[in-house]
Each structure stands twice: as structure tokens, then as C-alpha cells.
Design a protein around this motif. Structure first.
Motif, PDB file in Angstrom:
ATOM      1  N   LEU B 428      14.283 -10.283  37.977  1.00 16.22           N
ATOM      2  CA  LEU B 428      14.763  -9.373  36.938  1.00 16.22           C
ATOM      3  C   LEU B 428      15.889  -9.995  36.126  1.00 16.22           C
ATOM      4  O   LEU B 428      16.540  -9.314  35.354  1.00 16.22           O
ATOM      5  N   THR B 429      16.122 -11.287  36.302  1.00 16.41           N
ATOM      6  CA  THR B 429      16.979 -11.999  35.371  1.00 16.41           C
ATOM      7  C   THR B 429      16.153 -13.139  34.795  1.00 16.41           C
ATOM      8  O   THR B 429      15.125 -13.517  35.350  1.00 16.41           O
ATOM      9  N   SER B 430      16.647 -13.676  33.662  1.00 16.94           N
ATOM     10  CA  SER B 430      15.889 -14.745  33.012  1.00 16.94           C
ATOM     11  C   SER B 430      15.769 -15.958  33.926  1.00 16.94           C
ATOM     12  O   SER B 430      14.795 -16.694  33.865  1.00 16.94           O
ATOM     13  N   GLY B 431      16.783 -16.163  34.796  1.00 18.29           N
ATOM     14  CA  GLY B 431      16.761 -17.335  35.670  1.00 18.29           C
ATOM     15  C   GLY B 431      15.547 -17.371  36.566  1.00 18.29           C
ATOM     16  O   GLY B 431      14.965 -18.421  36.813  1.00 18.29           O
ATOM     17  N   PHE B 432      15.159 -16.206  37.047  1.00 22.82           N
ATOM     18  CA  PHE B 432      13.984 -16.150  37.912  1.00 22.82           C
ATOM     19  C   PHE B 432      12.727 -16.517  37.134  1.00 22.82           C
ATOM     20  O   PHE B 432      11.935 -17.362  37.562  1.00 22.82           O
ATOM     21  N   THR B 433      12.553 -15.886  35.986  1.00 23.97           N
ATOM     22  CA  THR B 433      11.365 -16.157  35.190  1.00 23.97           C
ATOM     23  C   THR B 433      11.273 -17.645  34.871  1.00 23.97           C
ATOM     24  O   THR B 433      10.212 -18.258  34.997  1.00 23.97           O
TER      25      THR B 433
END
Lengths: 644, 524
Positions: B428-433
Motif C-alpha cells: 500500500l505504498t509505492s515502495g512495495f509496488t
């Protein structure tokens, strides 16, 4: 939905009955469940505002469910035998990869029996509770829990898949926990509730594992799809599923070896004991086994284990019942034993399913009546439950006496009362199947006659042993009315067997097979009656014609064992609880010494490495440049080496 | 007057595609205008004029980039493809995506540079000697070193060319154009000026060192292929087998120069010192935008120019990616300064991005671009927040001073926690994606060992990110600790933009992932 990949071998499977789409009144199936759920929500969330009318709402919702169920039943009666199953699909619940599951309800010959039992007996017990709990400050909450129970129990029996059944299964477990511990300010009661919950959980795991197996093997949890696919599975899997389902049933129905919680569950208010721990919830295990008939039919091993568990429990329960002085505990032991009969019958396969359900229904009536009568006695005796301080109450509370008496005649199996018909059929079927099982059932009947006569005599006959200041009196009308109705059921319940009514009725769901008779039916009936008479005679001799001590006598080794529930708690404690505690302690130790050290060590290693690496960062450009130069050399080397 | 009679026939006038190049030209034009502003406008008006000029220029350039992308799609092509300026500049999907990213990051950076309420991050007059009377005087007069704006614009201009350069010489020019202003900007801190100047000098020296490697690599490749054009080098690589040594050493040295810019191990040594010493807005800009540009250049050189020699450089990049991820994550464990910690974190992230790069497929290209965008916005916002946490002597960057910050300023600490979670790659943060995209691209290209190392490093990294969160929210506040200053609108806007993008790309990444997918196209 998944289509079974393997065709069923010819002749191996029972012909499954067609299930039609719900129409007309069958579209209201959801409402049966929703009504008591709504009642529970209002009562539990509404707070004090609902105090004054909460109990009325509680009764009305159950009455509403009963009316829907009754109309459905009458509609079913008017239809052909093969058009009596309806499925109402509500909505898609899970749609994830291979698992697709809808929420749907299935009304058929089997579930409608349960619906009627649950809602009718449930309604009577609601009525009874209005008066019984009148002086309890938390009566509204009590009714909220009762409504929650009814809703969950209906969900359990109406579900069209194992998963939805499991939701109801957990729901009744929760309601049972809340109601056993209703007077949770008494620490013993709270402990009893916890015990019931934990032991049920052991069974729940069995049910869960069974569902895992089913999903693995059949790719579905819906009844119709599972039953369609079962013949294609290997014997090992079918047996495994059957045994796991049995574990679930054993936990919920207080069967050996998970029976110990039921006696403690008597801590709950008496209407709870009547409704949940006698008439309905504890029979859910029997329902589960009978519902899963297409699975058990394919595994002789699983069936045999079911029958053995039933036989063991019916004897154990009966033995425990002979030594209990607490009227409710004696009745609870009897419940355990009677459910043992049902499980035994269910383990006999198609020859026994119908009789299991038949006995379940009659038992539901007469045992609820017995419990409510016991409650009425307690009501008149200042909540004392010790039968050694009862005696000669028949004059003081004649209606209760009459109702208890009719229930008593039904349970020990005197013709023409309900229990005679249902129990006799089980004993007969057991004898036809296996002589050892038959003997267990027969002996159980004798012991039942003994301990129930003991309860009857110690309570209503023999001589007065009341505490001073106790003035037994008859209960108010609202309490005696349900007693009378239930007693009527105890008298007339056998009528279900007229023309093999119940057998024919259930046949499309569970099948039926005429057994070959090992001995003439009349001979077996005579033998059974003889055993019963012996039991009653023994009780008369010991309790009517000799004085009953006001305090518990010493008793022999056997009496001691029976008083302590045949040491089942001790066994559980030694075999399960202590090792469990040791295992916990060991794991804690392992966690502290082993894992923590490992983790801390790893962290220290990483930290140390990082600390050393950090020193490379000296702050001098010259050393940085050297690093870069070395890195560049390595890079060139790496590229060149690859080519070699 | 000297006349070269024959010249007209010998050298034809170059054909310049002004429209395609206009984003670059706009930014450089604005930079020149900004210099003129410095020269002719009174000191009092400069700041606002610069701000308006730069923001207008960047937004205008961004609009052109969008239009270019749009037009290409209208022409029924998924991506624009044009080699402009006589083959020196490649305008393709990757160029436009990265140029757009850099321009947006530039806008946020300008907003950060404009911070005035906190007393300014930049020296009143950089020419004064630290600690001198002149310094005190200029500070007292409230001067502002507004030259930072043209410097920033020139740097951004260089960054726009860097990933677009289809010609190694142009790429080198772009490298210098983007680097030189950065060296200067690093030395302009208002407080702890000596540290700042030291950082600038270190950066300059090491940068020059790495440029030398880069240039030497170009020379060797020219010797190999007879051209500095990437397409010619590519043709030479796939066409002939002779004189391999020139190619191999050349590409290795080229890699050194570029890996220095992205801060990969073992060419990372400058990163912590410079990140710590530079004024925080400059650090934010460097960490975000330089990485984008440098990775763009890396992608272009090794995908387009040296794609044929993939099996020669592939193992080396594997090694660099692994070492970079591990080293960055490990050393960050023992940092006690927030800025240094983020510097090592940025090294680790360079490793993660390299994982996408070595996938060497379209998926890897789009994952890398997405990662750059996501990381850029998160990191710029994180440094912006660091600039807000202050005590009497300026920024309080020692970790112990951050204890209990969450109790005093829950919103700011909460946003910082969110950004840290994004760095750690929590869903649910851009870092994960971004991490997921990079790892899955690598998995499809057989990079399982890389992923294992990547996940292990992420685990180690999660420790120090979450340690800061624990410190902020679960420790007792230190007495007379720093407080969160109320910034001016521009900084607040920058922080909110960064946080919003971080959340958006975590919750609804698909539109941007699609954009990156469509843009994952390189022309040679």
C-alpha cells in the motif's frame, strides 16, 4: 463451480436426490435465520432501552421462525417425495481461484426436522425463560444470547455447504460459551464455559481439517458437489474425511473422548441446559454425521469407528449418571448417553440414520421436558440441585411431577411413550449389525432405567429430606405450560413411526435399507423391556425401600469412579493438559534461549559487519578514490573474466 | 576578415528538430534568463522572479513532454520514436517518461529551494569566508543566494539530455552539465558551511575522477567501433568479433562512470558525505533526480549501445547489484544520523533498481522507470521532512534527537513513517509496488538469486527504517529536543506532493504502471 472429474463407479453411490430452486415460501428461508439474528442484534446492542420489552421480542422472533418452518413443512408434506428439497442461493460469497462458494440454504426432509425441533422447542424454552429469568437483572442479555443461538443453529442445519455449516457451528459454540458462563461472576462457571469452548475447539479443528481434505480432493465444499464427487475419491481419503468429521461431531456432541465438558456446562441457567445442552446444539454432531451420509456410506472403517464411539459413550454416560446427586448433572450424563445411542445408530449406516434422527427428535422433546421440569423443581427448592435434599415432591408440585414422570417413562423406554419406539429401533438395528454393539445398547437401556428411576424416586418419591425453611411450590403457569406441551411430545412422539413415517420421509436424503433380523423383533423387545424392568426394580429397592442419606455416602471404588466422570478429567489433565503445559514451557524456553539468541546473534553479526564496513568510510577523499580505483579494476576484471 | 571559401559545401547545416527538443531548450532558456535576472533585477525582487520563472519553465517543459507523448499515441504508435539532432538525441518512450519524471521532481525541488521561513537553507552569500565578518554582515542584511535557481535549471537541463543522449560524447557533455551546478549547490549550506564545502569539494574531486573513467571508456569504445554513436557501436558489437579487449575494457570503464552517478557500490563512497553535508533541499534533489537521469543513461548505453554484448556485462552488473543492496542495507544499520541513514538507504535502492536493469527485457525497463519515479518522490519528501525537524542550531539530524517526535508532531512524524515504510517496501505504498515490479521482472529473466539477496537486504533494511518509526512513536521525547518547524507553503506543498504520490502509487499504481509499460521502448 467445479465439475467432478471422475465418474462415479456404477452402483457405488446412493442416488442423490434432485434439489430444486427455492420458490414460494422456501424463498423465506433466509428470514428464518435473520429473524432471531435481528432479535439478538436489537437486544445486545439496544442496551437498557430494550429491558422492558426485550424478552417479548426474543420470543416473537423465534415464533416467527417457527411459523415459517411450519408452513414450509406443510408445503413439503403436500409434495411428492422427490420434490421435497429446495435450495435458496443468496449470493456469491467467495470467488477466489478454484474456490467458489455461494451463501445458500437448503431445505429438505432432514433440515426441516431440525428446523421444527429448534424453533418449536426453542420457542417453548424462550417462554419458560421469561418467568425463570424474571428476577435476573440481565434477562434481556440472556434473551439476546438465546436468539443468537437459535439463529446460529438454524444456519447450521440450513447451510448448503460445509463452510456455511461451519459458520453456524462456530456460532452455536459461541452462544454456548456465552450462556454457560452467563453467571460469569462465579469463577467456577466461567471456568466451565472456557472448558466447553476449548474442548469444542478440538473438535472444530477436526471439522476444519475435514474441509481442507474435501477441498483438496473435490475442489468444493458445497454439499451436492461434494457428495457427487465422493465416489471418485480413494478409500483412504474418504475414511480420513469421515474420521475428521467424526472428530468435529465428537467435540460438539460431547462424545467419547471429548465428553468431559458437558457435565460442567450445567453451570448455565437451566433453560440453556434444556435447549442447548440437551435438545439441540449437542445433537449437531449427529446432524453432521447423518448429513454426511454419502461419505460414511463409502467407508466401513469410518462407520465402524462412529458406531464404537457411540457405544462407548452411551455406556460411559449411563454409568456416570448412576452416581450423580446433582439433578442437572444426572440429566446431563443421560444426555451424553442418549446422544451415544444416536451416534451409534448413525454409525450403522442407512439402516440406522433414520432412527438416529427419530431418537434425536423424541429425545429433544422429552429431555427438554425433563430439564425444564428439573428447573421447575429447582425453582421451588431455592435453586438447590442436590437430589439428596429433595424427596416426596410429587404432592408439592403435581404438574411438574406429572410432566417429569411422562418424560421419565419416555426416556427409559416404556411403551407406548416416545423413547420406547425410538430406542427400541436403535437397539434392534445395533443387534442386527453387530452383537457387541447390540449388547452395549441393551445394557445401556438397563442402566438408563436404573439411573432415571433413581432421579425420579429421589426427587418425587421416598421421604422428605428438605432443608429447613424450604417450602416447595408449583411454578407459575408460564413455566408449566411449556412443560405440558413437551410432555405431550414425550407421550405422542412415537407416532412419527406410524407406517414407517419418519423412515420414508428421510429416505430420499439418507437412504434406507431393511436389515436382516438376527432374532425375532418381539423377542428383542421383550428382552429390552425385561432389562428395563430390572433396572427400575433395582432403583426401587435401593432408593424407595431403603432410606436415602442426606449426605453423600462413601461408596465403593466404582461409585467413586462414576462420581468423577470415570476420571475423564484426570486423564485429560494427565495426557493433554500437563504435556501441553510442559510443551509451552519448553517452547518459551526455546524461544528465549534458542530463537532469541539466534536472532540477537544474527543482529549482532550484522551490526558487527556493518560496524566494520563503516570504517571504510573514513572521510578522506584519497581513500575514497582508492576504493573507486579498486572498484574500477574489479569491474574491468569482471568483464574480462566472463569472456574467458 | 577571413573567408573559408569551400566550407559551405563541405559542412551542411545540421537539421535540428526544435519541437522534439523543446523541453530541453526551454529549461536551458529559462536558466539563461535566470542568469539575466541575477544580473539586472534588484536584489529584493530576485527571489520571486526566479521562482516564477523556474516554475513556469519547468511546467511548460513538462507540458511539452506530455504533448509529445500524446501526439505519438494519436499517430497510432504506442510511443514516440524519433532520433533528433542528427542522431545525437533519441526521443523515445523512455526519454519522455524520464524527462517527465525529472521535470516533476524539479518542480518539487524548486518548491523546496524556495523555503524562506526557516531562515533559509542556503548561505546568504556563498563567496564569504565561513565565520568571517562579511558573512555576518550579509546574513544580517538578509541577502539570499538566488543564483541557486539558474544553477538548478542548468542541472535539470543536463539531466534531461543525459538519458536521451544517443551519442556518447553528448552524454558526457550532459554528465558535466548536470554535475557542475550540483557541485556548486552542495557547497552553499547556510549552517555548518565548512562541512558543506568539504562535501562539495569531495563530490567534485571524485566526480572528476569518475568522469575520467567515463571519458576513457568512450575513447576505447571509439577505438573499437570507430564511432561514438550508440547505434554504430551496437552494429559493431553484433557485426564483428575482433579487438574485443577495447570493447570489454571500454564498457567496463563506461559502467564505472555511470555507476558512480547512481551511487552503486563500490563507487558509492561520496554519497553519505555529500548527502550529509549538502543543503537538505539539494540533497533531496540529488537523491531523487540525479538517480533518474543516471539510470536513464545506464539503460540507454547498455540496452541500446551494448545490448549485443549483454553476456559480457551481465555478470558484472549482477555482482554490483548484489553488493550494492547488501552493503547499503548493512551499513545503514549502524548510522546515527538521519541524513546519512537515508544516504545508505539510497545506495541500497540503487541496488534494487539495478535488479530491474539487469532483467534486460521490456518488463525490466518499465519496472526500473516506475521504481525511479516512485523512489524519487518518496525520497524528496523524506529529505524535505528532515529539513523541518530543527532545534536552535538548525536541522536536528541525529537519530537520538528524533525520539518521541511522533508524540509532539504526529502528522509530520506519521508522514515520515509512511515514507520509511515505502522505503522498506511495505504494501500500500509505492515502495512495495516498485520493488514488486522490479523483482517480478527479474524473476521472469531468471534472476532468482538476485531476488533472494534483494529480499534479504530488504529484511535487514526494514529493521533500520522501522527502528526510526519505533523511536519516533514509542520512545519518551527527549527534553529540549527539536521541534517541527512550521514551513512556508512551498515546502509544505512539496512534502504533501511526495507523500500523496507515495500513497497513490501504492494504492492505485495501475495507471502509472501502464504508462511505464507503454514507455518501455528504446530506439537505436
Amino acid at each position: 463451480m467445479m465439475i467432478p472429474t471422475s465418474e462415479a463407479p456404477a452402483g457405488a453411490a446412493e442416488q442423490l436426490q434432485n434439489i430444486g430452486e427455492a420458490t414460494g415460501v422456501f424463498n423465506l428461508t433466509w428470514l428464518m435465520i435473520a429473524l432471531p439474528l435481528f432479535g439478538a442484534l436489537v437486544l445486545l446492542c439496544g442496551g437498557k432501552r430494550t429491558d422492558s420489552w426485550g424478552h417479548i421480542l426474543g420470543c416473537l422472533t423465534v415464533l416467527g421462525s417457527f411459523l415459517i418452518g411450519a408452513i414450509q413443512f406443510l408445503t413439503l408434506l403436500g409434495k411428492d417425495a422427490d420434490e421435497r428439497a429446495y435450495n435458496q442461493h443468496l449470493y456469491d460469497w467467495l470467488d477466489s481461484g478454484n474456490l467458489q462458494l455461494g451463501v445458500g440454504f437448503q431445505v429438505d426432509q432432514l433440515s426441516i426436522c431440525f428446523v421444527l425441533l429448534i424453533t418449536f422447542v426453542g420457542f417453548l424454552i424462550h417462554l419458560y425463560s421469561v418467568e425463570y429469568m424474571a428476577h435476573d437483572l440481565r434477562r434481556r442479555r440472556f434473551f439476546g444470547y438465546l436468539n443468537l443461538f437459535i439463529s446460529a443453529m438454524l444456519l447450521l442445519v440450513l447451510a448448503d455447504s460445509y463452510l456455511l455449516l461451519f459458520v453456524g457451528w462456530e456460532g452455536v459454540g459461541l452462544a454456548s460459551y456465552l450462556l454457560i458462563g452467563f453467571w460469569q461472576h462465579v469463577p467456577d462457571y466461567a471456568t466451565a464455559a472456557k472448558k466447553a469452548f476449548v474442548m469444542n475447539r478440538v473438535g472444530d479443528i477436526g471439522l476444519l481439517v475435514a474441509m481442507f481434505f474435501m477441498f483438496d480432493q473435490f475442489g468444493s465444499l458445497a454439499f451436492d458437489e461434494v457428495f457427487e464427487a465422493v465416489p471418485g475419491a480413494s478409500d483412504g481419503w474418504v475414511t480420513a474425511i469421515g474420521l475428521m468429521l467424526l472428530l468435529g461431531a465428537v467435540g460438539k456432541s460431547a462424545q467419547f473422548p471429548l465428553q468431559a465438558w458437558l457435565l460442567d456446562a450445567m453451570a448455565g441457567p437451566t433453560p440453556v441446559s434444556a435447549l442447548i445442552h440437551a435438545a439441540t446444539m449437542v445433537t449437531a454432531g449427529v446432524y453432521l454425521i447423518v448429513r454426511s451420509a454419502p461419505i460414511y456410506n463409502l467407508s466401513d472403517t469410518a462407520q465402524l469407528v462412529v458406531a464404537i464411539v457411540g457405544a462407548i459413550t452411551l455406556v460411559i454416560g449411563a454409568l456416570i449418571g448412576t452416581a450423580k446427586d446433582d439433578i442437572k448433572k444426572a440429566l446431563a450424563a443421560s444426555t451424553m448417553s442418549q446422544i451415544g445411542y444416536m451416534v451409534l445408530a448413525a454409525g450403522l449406516g442407512p439402516a440406522g440414520y433414520a432412527f438416529a434422527i427419530f431418537h434425536l427428535l423424541t429425545h429433544g422433546f422429552f429431555k427438554a421436558g425433563l430439564f425444564l421440569s428439573a428447573g421447575s423443581v429447582m425453582h421451588g427448592m431455592h435453586d438447590d440441585t442436590d437430589m439428596r435434599r429433595y424427596g416426596a415432591l410429587r404432592a408439592a408440585m403435581p404438574i411438574t411431577y406429572a410432566c417429569f414422570g411422562l418424560g421419565f417413562l419416555a426416556i427409559i423406554g416404556i411403551p407406548p411413550f416416545a423413547g420406547f419406539w425410538s430406542k427400541d429401533k436403535i437397539i434392534e438395528a445395533a443387534f442386527n449389525d453387530n452383537i457387541a454393539l447390540g449388547l452395549c445398547a441393551l445394557i445401556g437401556a438397563g442402566i438408563t432405567a436404573f439411573y432415571m428411576s433413581r432421579v425420579m424416586i429421589m426427587t418425587f418419591f421416598s421421604d422428605k429430606r428438605w432443608d429447613s425453611g424450604v417450602h416447595p411450590h408449583e411454578s407459575p403457569k408460564l413455566m408449566t405450560l411449556p412443560l405440558i406441551v413437551l410432555a405431550g411430545g414425550a407421550v405422542l412422539g412415537g407416532g412419527l413411526l406410524i407406517n414407517d413415517g419418519i423412515v420414508t420421509w428421510l429416505e430420499p436424503v439418507v437412504g434406507h435399507e431393511e436389515a436382516h433380523h438376527r432374532m425375532p423383533v418381539w423377542a428383542l423387545t421383550a428382552l429390552t423391556l425385561f432389562v428395563i424392568v430390572v433396572g427400575v426394580a433395582a432403583a426401587l429397592k435401593m432408593y424407595q425401600f431403603s432410606p436415602v442419606a442426606r449426605t453423600q455416602p462413601q461408596g465403593g471404588v466404582l461409585v467413586h469412579a462414576a462420581r468423577h466422570d470415570l476420571y475423564q478429567d484426570t486423564v485429560n489433565e494427565a495426557v493433554l493438559m500437563r504435556p501441553g503445559q510442559w510443551a509451552t514451557r519448553f517452547l518459551v524456553w526455546l524461544d528465549h534461549r534458542g530463537l532469541d539468541n539466534l536472532v540477537n546473534g544474527l543482529a549482532a553479526l550484522l551490526g558487527g559487519t556493518a560496524g566494520r564496513l563503516r570504517r571504510v568510510q573514513a572521510g578522506f577523499v584519497r581513500s575514497y578514490a582508492l576504493t573507486m580505483f579498486g572498484g574500477a579494476a574489479l569491474t574491468v576484471l569482471a568483464v574480462l573474466v566472463v569472456r574467458l | 576578415m577571413i573567408r573559408l571559401a569551400a566550407s559551405e559545401t563541405l559542412i551542411p547545416a545540421p537539421n535540428i528538430e526544435y519541437y522534439e527538443l523543446s523541453p530541453i531548450l526551454i529549461v536551458f532558456g529559462v536558466g539563461v534568463l535566470a542568469v539575466l535576472v541575477e544580473a539586472f533585477l534588484p536584489r529584493a525582487h530576485r527571489l520571486h522572479a526566479q521562482l516564477a520563472l523556474c516554475l513556469t519553465g519547468l511546467v511548460a517543459a513538462f507540458v511539452v513532454v506530455c504533448t509529445l507523448t500524446d501526439e505519438a499515441q494519436e499517430n497510432a504508435r504506442a510511443v514516440p520514436q524519433k532520433v533528433a539532432a542528427e542522431g545525437a538525441v533519441a526521443i523515445d518512450g523512455m526519454t519522455l517518461f524520464l524527462q517527465g519524471t525529472i521535470l516533476l521532481l524539479g518542480v518539487v525541488a524548486v518548491l523546496l529551494l524556495a523555503e524562506r521561513r526557516l531562515g533559509g537553507e542556503f548561505a546568504a552569500s556563498a563567496a564569504t569566508v565561513p565565520g568571517s565578518a562579511a558573512e555576518k554582515e550579509t546574513t544580517r542584511l538578509g541577502w539570499v543566494q538566488t543564483e541557486i535557481y539558474p544553477l538548478l535549471m542548468f542541472s535539470i537541463g543536463g539531466m534531461l539530455i543525459f538519458p536521451a543522449a544517443n551519442d556518447l560524447l553528448l552524454m558526457f557533455v550532459a554528465l558535466e552539465v548536470l554535475s557542475l551546478p550540483l557541485y556548486l549547490l552542495c557547497g552553499l549550506a547556510r549552517r555548518r558551511r565548512l562541512l558543506s564545502q568539504e562535501a562539495a569539494l569531495k563530490y567534485f574531486l571524485l566526480g572528476a575522477f569518475s568522469s575520467a573513467f567515463f571519458l576513457y571508456g568512450i575513447a576505447l569504445l571509439y577505438g573499437y567501433a570507430g564511432s561514438v554513436r550508440l547505434s554504430d557501436i551496437n552494429a559493431a558489437v553484433s557485426g564483428s568479433e575482433d579487438n574485443d579487449a577495447l570493447l570489454l575494457i571500454g564498457m567496463a570503464l563506461l559502467a564505472v562512470g555511470l555507476l558512480f552517478k547512481v551511487g552503486a557500490v563500490p563507487f558509492h563512497a561520496w554519497t553519505p558525505d555529500v548527502y550529509q553535508g549538502a543543503p537538505t533541499p539539494v540533497t533531496a534533489f540529488m537523491a531523487a533526480a540525479t538517480k533518474v537521469a543516471a539510470f536513464g543513461a545506464l539503460l540507454r548505453v547498455f540496452y541500446v549501445g551494448l545490448g549485443g554484448a549483454k553476456w559480457d556485462w551481465h555478470p558484472m552488473f549482477w555482482g554490483v547489484a548484489m553488493v550494492t543492496m547488501l552493503f547499503g542495507s548493512l551499513v545503514a544499520l549502524v548510522q546515527t544520523d538521519v541524513k546519512r541513514m537515508l544516504a545508505y538507504s539510497s545506495i541500497a535502492h540503487a541496488g534494487f533498481i539495478l535488479v530491474g536493469l539487469v532483467a534486460t527485457n521490456a518488463e525490466g525497463l518499465s519496472a526500473t522507470m516506475f521504481y525511479l519515479l516512485a523512489y524519487g518522490f518518496s525520497t524528496i519528501a523524506a529529505f524535505a521532512i528532515i529539513s523541518l525537524v530543527r532545534d536552535g542550531s538548525g536541522e536536528a539530524t541525529h537519530l537520538s534527537q528524533w525520539a518521541g517526535l511522533g508524540r509532539r508532531s504526529p502528522v509530520v512524524a506519521g508522514m515520515f513513517a509512511l515514507l520509511l515504510l515505502a522505503f522498506a517496501g511495505i504494501p500500500l505504498t509505492s515502495g512495495f509496488t516498485a520493488k514488486f515490479a522490479v523483482f517480478s521482472a527479474s524473476a521472469s529473466a531468471g534472476g532468482t538469486p538476485l531476488i533472494v539477496v534483494g529480499v534479504l537486504s530488504s529484511t535487514v533494511a526494514a529493521f533500520f527504517y522501522i527502528r526510526v518509526i519505533v523511536l519516533m512513536f514509542f520512545s519518551a521525547p527527549v527534553t529540549d529536543g527539536p521541534r517541527v518547524a512550521v514551513p512556508s507553503l512551498t515546502t509544505a506543498l512539496a512534502v504533501w506532493i511526495g507523500v500523496a504520490v507515495t500513497v497513490f502509487l501504492g494504492v492505485l499504481p495501475q495507471p502509472v504502471l501502464d504508462l511505464a509499460d507503454n514507455a518501455s521502448f528504446l530506439i537505436s
